[in-house]
Each structure stands twice: as structure tokens, then as C-alpha cells.
Design an enzyme around this catalytic site. Structure first.
Site, PDB file in Angstrom:
ATOM      1  N   CYS A   1       0.834  -1.184   0.000  1.00  0.00           N
ATOM      2  CA  CYS A   1       0.000   0.000   0.000  1.00  0.00           C
ATOM      3  C   CYS A   1       0.875   1.243   0.000  1.00  0.00           C
ATOM      4  O   CYS A   1       2.087   1.184  -0.065  1.00  0.00           O
ATOM      5  CB  CYS A   1      -0.907   0.011   1.227  1.00  0.00           C
ATOM      6  SG  CYS A   1      -1.861  -1.515   1.458  1.00  0.00           S
TER       7      CYS A   1
ATOM      8  N   ARG B   1      -4.768   1.322  -0.816  1.00  0.00           N
ATOM      9  CA  ARG B   1      -4.639  -0.112  -0.570  1.00  0.00           C
ATOM     10  C   ARG B   1      -4.484  -0.919  -1.853  1.00  0.00           C
ATOM     11  O   ARG B   1      -5.250  -0.752  -2.805  1.00  0.00           O
ATOM     12  CB  ARG B   1      -5.865  -0.624   0.185  1.00  0.00           C
ATOM     13  CG  ARG B   1      -5.767  -2.094   0.592  1.00  0.00           C
ATOM     14  CD  ARG B   1      -7.044  -2.572   1.253  1.00  0.00           C
ATOM     15  NE  ARG B   1      -6.935  -3.957   1.677  1.00  0.00           N
ATOM     16  CZ  ARG B   1      -7.965  -4.750   1.930  1.00  0.00           C
ATOM     17  NH1 ARG B   1      -9.205  -4.272   1.825  1.00  0.00           N
ATOM     18  NH2 ARG B   1      -7.783  -5.993   2.310  1.00  0.00           N
TER      19      ARG B   1
ATOM     20  N   SER C   1      -4.805  -4.704  -2.372  1.00  0.00           N
ATOM     21  CA  SER C   1      -5.327  -5.818  -1.577  1.00  0.00           C
ATOM     22  C   SER C   1      -4.538  -7.093  -1.859  1.00  0.00           C
ATOM     23  O   SER C   1      -4.495  -7.573  -2.992  1.00  0.00           O
ATOM     24  CB  SER C   1      -6.812  -6.037  -1.892  1.00  0.00           C
ATOM     25  OG  SER C   1      -7.554  -4.875  -1.601  1.00  0.00           O
ATOM     26  N   ILE C   2      -3.929  -7.642  -0.810  1.00  0.00           N
ATOM     27  CA  ILE C   2      -3.144  -8.880  -0.899  1.00  0.00           C
ATOM     28  C   ILE C   2      -3.723  -9.935   0.026  1.00  0.00           C
ATOM     29  O   ILE C   2      -3.905 -11.091  -0.363  1.00  0.00           O
ATOM     30  CB  ILE C   2      -1.666  -8.622  -0.534  1.00  0.00           C
ATOM     31  CG1 ILE C   2      -1.065  -7.548  -1.458  1.00  0.00           C
ATOM     32  CG2 ILE C   2      -0.865  -9.911  -0.599  1.00  0.00           C
ATOM     33  CD1 ILE C   2      -0.953  -7.939  -2.905  1.00  0.00           C
TER      34      ILE C   2
ATOM     35  N   ASN D   1       1.857   0.178   5.419  1.00  0.00           N
ATOM     36  CA  ASN D   1       2.268  -0.289   4.106  1.00  0.00           C
ATOM     37  C   ASN D   1       3.186  -1.485   4.301  1.00  0.00           C
ATOM     38  O   ASN D   1       4.223  -1.361   4.947  1.00  0.00           O
ATOM     39  CB  ASN D   1       3.009   0.837   3.367  1.00  0.00           C
ATOM     40  CG  ASN D   1       3.795   0.345   2.163  1.00  0.00           C
ATOM     41  OD1 ASN D   1       3.443  -0.639   1.535  1.00  0.00           O
ATOM     42  ND2 ASN D   1       4.866   1.043   1.846  1.00  0.00           N
ATOM     43  N   GLY D   2       2.812  -2.639   3.784  1.00  0.00           N
ATOM     44  CA  GLY D   2       3.677  -3.801   3.886  1.00  0.00           C
ATOM     45  C   GLY D   2       2.922  -5.063   4.231  1.00  0.00           C
ATOM     46  O   GLY D   2       1.707  -5.159   4.042  1.00  0.00           O
ATOM     47  N   GLU D   3       3.661  -6.038   4.732  1.00  0.00           N
ATOM     48  CA  GLU D   3       3.091  -7.321   5.133  1.00  0.00           C
ATOM     49  C   GLU D   3       3.814  -7.827   6.381  1.00  0.00           C
ATOM     50  O   GLU D   3       5.044  -7.754   6.460  1.00  0.00           O
ATOM     51  CB  GLU D   3       3.252  -8.381   4.029  1.00  0.00           C
ATOM     52  CG  GLU D   3       2.673  -8.007   2.675  1.00  0.00           C
ATOM     53  CD  GLU D   3       1.165  -8.057   2.648  1.00  0.00           C
ATOM     54  OE1 GLU D   3       0.558  -8.601   3.592  1.00  0.00           O
ATOM     55  OE2 GLU D   3       0.574  -7.540   1.682  1.00  0.00           O
TER      56      GLU D   3
ATOM     57  N   ASP E   1      -3.561  -9.061   7.996  1.00  0.00           N
ATOM     58  CA  ASP E   1      -2.442  -8.877   8.916  1.00  0.00           C
ATOM     59  C   ASP E   1      -2.505  -7.511   9.594  1.00  0.00           C
ATOM     60  O   ASP E   1      -1.934  -7.323  10.675  1.00  0.00           O
ATOM     61  CB  ASP E   1      -1.106  -9.059   8.194  1.00  0.00           C
ATOM     62  CG  ASP E   1      -0.918  -8.082   7.041  1.00  0.00           C
ATOM     63  OD1 ASP E   1      -1.926  -7.680   6.417  1.00  0.00           O
ATOM     64  OD2 ASP E   1       0.243  -7.726   6.741  1.00  0.00           O
TER      65      ASP E   1
ATOM     66  N   SER F   1      11.670 -11.952  -4.956  1.00  0.00           N
ATOM     67  CA  SER F   1      12.950 -11.626  -5.581  1.00  0.00           C
ATOM     68  C   SER F   1      14.090 -12.251  -4.797  1.00  0.00           C
ATOM     69  O   SER F   1      13.906 -12.724  -3.678  1.00  0.00           O
ATOM     70  CB  SER F   1      13.143 -10.104  -5.651  1.00  0.00           C
ATOM     71  OG  SER F   1      13.488  -9.579  -4.381  1.00  0.00           O
TER      72      SER F   1
END
Length: 647
Positions: free
Chosen positions: A2, A54, A56-57, A80-82, A105, A384
């Protein structure tokens, strides 16, 4: 993945609606980072506003909407992130009595903050993140960035208001953001090709450093705006140097087989955590060791073919696409490759200033942008291989620096003192080799000085920027490890702390988010990093083989002829571009009259390099590229600010 933005005023806002609207404009500047949803939360009485975009993941439903308020109403979060270990944290929190409406999360992170406090919640979180958290009880703002610096977070002043966001374009949207170029920071761009945290291209503006938190209230905002230096308020919740020193003090003592087994296990778990998503997941595959390990471990844990993506270059002598294709076929991946021409690559160049927001001159940004665009056609998340070189001694420049350091130790002290006394006169000539290059390193206090010389573009960038003084970075330390570890360890720490977050991860973040793609880097799981730091050097390089242990792990999944391949860079033919299709573009940006009128660069330092390059006398393309990236960025920034002023 995000984007976030917001502001904290030194006093209550006059109008709630106006505060919300300003925050919305800042957030909407980041629509590429989050095209799926948007939200704004503000409290005029406290002078705080948060905006969120957002992508969406996890939990694609409205239950993942941000800014999100904690169940008890105390905290408001824009994030922003996971957090990859959210399922484990959720189970622990449920056992403590917490309930959850959805399965994002974000909701877990808020509950963790409520249960354990902000800093402990961060320490328990395994992930990548940039966070803005408003504490309604304490009336303070917390900003935080993940351990390695995968996600960006800028902050600074627009007049007396603190503004912050995932990218500078959000800060530019505030009408009072009139911060000019920080010329001292510009010297870092010329030296390194990027501007490392906490520095920023703008005055009165900073980047939050990896593993740091910053606490601000209205009083701190007022003091910070007056002092212009809030970067010293950043506090670590994780410190790479300290963690590396601890790992070196308690080294791994097992044999090769035991080390291989342990590295395979931690990498498997790191990859598995990053495969969790409610959208399609793939992998960037170059054919090199790092991305090959990630692809192999993904496919080993997937019941379906993993989507892999690679870029090939027509007419290139360094094309890795065939290697990536053969490896993907062996693993059973669903592989997509795209061959691009020089014209395709050059078409990306005009978009770079808007994509990066801050002048950035690592030319591999161009092929990285192309492979991100390709991957986004098939997936929303891509893993990656970033981090392998910095953790497992992968760069050949490490070996060259160690060689030079050893040679300097053999020079008699009187001769070395004479050489050092003449080193300051070499300037940019030291980039051309020979005696000038030797003299430039002769006064080195430690391996840090030698390595800094190895990785520098402009050796005397202050001479090129009018009115500038040299800004410092981690590379100015004679011994980055403060007496612990070996010279090899010290160089890897310097890169892990600076080059990795501010060049490599910045490049991947901006190019992937420009197309609304989330990039994840399992080799940079903090558990992988700390285990790598504990390994003896013989497990990183042996008998001329770099990344020795990492290659042993790869050898579990692919034949040996796919393991031991020569390292190839993911670069761009900048010299050929500047001699060909980009020559007119460069002529315009480097015109001496234009440079003199703009008043940033010393014409006598820059213009001769361009003339010598065009005449074939010197290979100055690396020097010129970072000047050109600033020039192109400056024009973009002026136009962007003019648009805000007109609005």
C-alpha cells in the site's frame, strides 16, 4: 502492499473537512501503490490526519480497509507492507482473548500493538513495513520502518506542519512544502548513485532509517520544525551492527552439511511465509544464484507450477534469459520471458523521475522496471532474490578491496605518508586507474576507506555542487563493525546497511509499485540475515567460489551445471545510450548555459566530462548518468510543484 501519507500539525486544525481533504490529496498521489481502496482518518482537535491507498493482498474484503482503528479505540493505523508471521501472532493473541472480524495482517498488527505496545509488537513481527500509528491516549504519532528497509517512509516539514508519506510526491501535495534541494545530500547522489537515509534530496526532509521508530507529538513537531534536524530522534528497535556483532561473537560451529541443512530450513520457511497471499504469486528469475534459490524453494513447496518471469535483451552479450528459461524448465515453473530492444529500454527513461520521486542513478532501474511490468501482467506478488550478495560475500568488489587493503599494509610507512599527502589532489582522475587510483586509497584508515573508494562514482562530489559540503554516510566509517569481525564482514555490513536498502530495495520498491506489484525478498528475512552473519567466512567463499553455502543449498534442487554459472550484472548499456539515442536528451540537460542558469552544478566540473565523453576520451558515463538523473528529476519536481500551486 500500500501507500500511506499524513500530517501532524503543531496546533489543532481549524476545519475537519479541510484537514481530511488535504490528507486525501496526499494519499491520492500514491494511487499506483494502492489502486484497490482508499481511506482517510482525521482528528482536527489533535491536528492529525492519515491517508491510505490499498493494494489488496490479504483479506480482499472491506474488513482490511485502512486507516484502521483498534478494537479499544486507542490506536489508528495506516500501514504499508506485510507481516508474514501474522497467522502465528493471531493464534497467540486469540489465546490471550483477542477476537478478529477478518483475516488481514493489519488487524493482527493492531491487536499486537494493543497487547504488547508498539515497539515490542514490531520486534515480534517478521515482515516488511512502513507504519504511521496515532495514539489517541498519548496524543502522539509513531512512525516505523522494517528491519532491513524494504518499505520507504519520508517525513519533513511543510511550513510548521509535519508531513509524511511513502513517496515524496505525497509530501509535494501540501501547499506549504517549499523545501529546496539539499545540496549536501546531492553530493551523496554523485558519489553513490543514490541518497542514503536519513538524508533526502530536500531540505527539512528525511528518510526514516531501517529498523527505526520515531515518536512525535505537537511539541516535538514545533521543536523539530525550528531545528530542522529530527533525524537524531530516530530510535532503533533492531540494529544491524549490534545483531551482526552478536552473531560474530557466537559463531556457527557445525560442519558444512549441518550448515547447509539449517540454511535450507530457514530459507524454506522464509519463502513459504512470503507465498501466503489471496492473489497470484510469482518470482523474478534472472538465472543467478539468488533468484534461482528462491524459485527452487517456491516450486518445492507448491502443488502448482510457480509463475516465473525474466527479461532478455536483443543483441546483448550479457543476456541471462536463456539461463533463467532452462532453470525454470528444470524446476517445472510456468515461465514467461520477454525480449526487449534498446528502444524499449529507452522508452522507460522519461518516466524515471516520476517513478522514483528522488533522483536515483542506478541504471539497472530500467530493466528492473521492465521485468516488474512483465510480472504484473500475470501476478500481484513477486518474490525476488535480493540480499544474497550482501549476506554471502557475492560481490567481486569485496575481493578487490581486500586485495588493495593487504597491499597497502606492505607499503613502507614513509612512502605511504607521502602518498597520502598527495591523494587529495587526484579528484576524478582516480577513477581512471593507475597511480591516481593508488594515491586515492593510500591514506586509508581502515577497510571502510578502501571500500568507499571502490564504490564511489564521483571521488570529489563537493567540487561539482555549488555551495555544498560533503554529507556523511555509513561508508565514511573506517571500520563499520567497530573492531568486530573481519574486513569482509565490515564491507558486507556497510552494504547491508546502506546500498541494500537505499539502492537495491528502493529500486525494486519503486519499479514494482509503479505498476501496483508487491515484491517480497525472502533472503532478507531477519532470521536468514542473522544466521548468515554467524557463518565463518569459509562457508561464504571457498576455493574461489563465492556464496559457497548458498550454492550448496541450490545444488539440492538443480544440477551442478546450473549452480556454478558466472555472475552477470542486471545492468544497462548507459554509455551506448548516451552516445546514441539519448545524446540529444543529454545535450539539453547538460547544456552549460542551462547549468549556469540553474546554479546547482559547477559548470567547470560537469561540462568538460560531457565533452570528453562525446569525443571518446574518457568513459565518464557513470559520472554523467547521476548528473542527468538529477537534472531530469529537477525538471519533473518543478513541474509537479507548479501543478500543486496552480490547484
Amino acid at each position: 502492499m500500500c501507500g500511506l501519507a499524513g500530517m501532524l500539525l503543531p496546533a489543532p486544525a481549524r476545519e475537519q473537512a479541510a484537514l481530511e481533504e488535504q490528507a486525501r490529496r496526499m494519499g491520492d498521489a500514491l494511487v499506483h501503490r494502492g489502486p484497490d481502496d482508499s481511506g482517510v482518518w482525521a482528528d482536527a482537535s489533535a491536528g492529525i490526519a492519515l491517508a491510505h491507498r490499498r493494494l489488496s493482498i490479504l483479506d480482499l474484503s472491506p474488513l482490511g480497509h485502512q486507516p484502521m482503528t483498534s478494537v479499544d479505540g486507542r490506536y489508528v493505523l495506516a500501514y504499508n507492507g506485510e507481516v508474514y508471521n501474522f497467522a502465528e501472532l493471531r493464534a497467540e493473541l486469540e489465546a490471550l482473548g483477542h477476537g478478529f472480524r477478518g483475516h488481514s495482517d493489519t488487524e493482527v498488527l493492531l491487536a499486537a500493538i494493543t497487547q504488547w505496545g508498539f515497539e515490542e509488537a514490531l520486534q515480534r513481527s517478521n515482515g516488511m513495513f512502513a507504519i504511521a500509528l496515532w495514539d489517541r491516549a498519548e496524543r502522539c504519532l509513531w512512525l516505523a520502518r522494517d528491519r532491513v528497509g524494504k518499505k520507504p517512509l519520508y517525513y519533513g516539514w511543510a511550513g510548521e506542519t509535519l508531513v509524511f508519506g511513502s513517496e515524496l510526491k505525497a509530501l509535494w501535495q501540501h501547499p506549504a512544502f517549499d523545501n529546496e534541494v539539499d545540496r549536501d545530500a546531492l553530493t551523496l547522489l554523485l558519489r553513490l548513485d543514490y541518497i542514503p537515509a536519513p538524508h533526502c534530496i530536500h531540505e527539512r526532509c528525511f528518510k526514516l532509517m531501517p529498523g527505526r521508530v520515531l515518536r512525535l507529538d505537537a511539541e516535538a513537531v514545533t521543536a523539530g520544525a525550528a531545528a530542522h534536524r529530527p533525524d537524531q530522534l530516530q530510535q532503533p528497535f533492531w540494529n544491524a551492527r549490534e545483531r551482526m556483532q552478536q552473531a560474530l561473537a557466537a559463531p556457527f560451529t557445525g560442519n558444512d552439511a549441518e550448515a547447509e541443512e539449517r540454511l535450507d530450513a530457514v530459507l524454506r520457511d522464509a519463502v513459504a511465509l512470503r507465498m501466503v497471499a489471496d492473489v497470484p504469486v510469482g518470482v523474478f528469475l534472472s538465472g543467478g544464484t539468488d533468484s534461482s534459490v528462491v524459485a527452487a524453494l517456491m516450486q518445492a513447496q507448491s502443488s502448482q507450477p510457480v509463475h516465473s518471469f525474466s527479461i532478455g535483451f536483443t543483441g546483448s552479450d550479457h543476456d541471462e534469459a536463456p539461463l533463467a528459461k532452462s532453470l525454470a524448465q528444470h524446476l517445472g515453473c510456468d515461465h514467461t520471458e520477454l525480449y526487449v530492444s534498446g528502444a524499449d529500454a529507452l522508452a522507460v527513461v522519461p518516466s524515471l523521475p516520476a517513478m522514483f520521486d528522488e533522483p536515483f542513478a542506478d541504471a539497472s532501474q530500467v530493466p528492473t522496471a521492465l521485468v516488474a511490468r512483465l510480472a504484473r501482467q500475470g501476478v500481484t506478488v513477486a518474490l525476488s532474490g535480493d540480499g544474497g550478495d550482501e549476506l554471502f560475500f557475492g560481490y567481486t568488489r569485496y575481493q578487490r578491496a581486500m586485495r588493495n587493503w593487504r597491499l597497502l599494509g606492505k607499503v613502507p610507512a614513509p612512502l605511504r605518508r607521502w602518498m597520502a599527502s598527495h591523494s587529495h589532489t587526484q579528484g576524478e582522475a582516480s577513477r581512471t586507474g593507475g597511480l591516481a587510483a593508488l594515491l586515492a586509497e593510500s591514506g586509508a584508515r581502515g577497510i571502510g576507506d578502501v571500500y568507499r573508494n571502490r564504490i564511489s562514482r564521483w571521488r570529489d562530489p563537493v567540487a561539482a555542487v555549488r555551495g555544498a559540503q560533503a554529507a556523511g554516510s555509513f561508508y565514511d566509517l573506517a571500520d563499520p563493525l567497530h573492531g568486530a569481525g573481519s574486513p569482509a564482514d565490515a564491507m558486507m555490513l556497510a552494504d547491508f546497511s546502506t546500498y541494500l536498502p537505499d539502492d537495491l530495495l528502493c529500486k525494486v520498491d519503486r519499479t514494482s509499485m509503479a505498476v501496483s506489484l508487491e515484491a517480497r525478498a525472502p533472503l532478507l528475512d531477519w532470521r536468514v540475515a542473522e544466521f548468515a552473519w554467524s557463518l565463518p567466512m569459509a562457508m561464504k567463499q571457498r576455493d574461489g567460489v563465492s556464496k559457497y553455502l548458498l550454492k550448496r543449498v541450490l545444488g539440492r534442487y538443480v544440477p551442478q551445471d546450473m549452480v556454478h554459472r558466472p555472475k552477470r550484472g542486471f545492468g544497462a548499456p548507459v554509455s551506448a545510450w548516451l552516445k546514441g539515442d539519448l545524446r540529444g536528451w543529454a545535450d539539453e540537460l547538460l547544456d552549460p548555459a542551462r547549468l549556469a542558469e540553474e546554479g546547482v552544478f559547477n559548470v567547470e566540473a560537469v561540462a568538460p566530462l560531457w565533452q570528453q565523453f562525446k569525443q571518446g576520451e574518457r568513459k565518464w558515463h557513470t559520472h554523467l548518468w547521476n548528473v542527468l538523473m538529477f537534472q531530469a528529476w529537477q525538471a519533473h519536481w518543478r513541474n509537479a510543484r507548479a501543478d500543486v500551486t496552480r490547484a
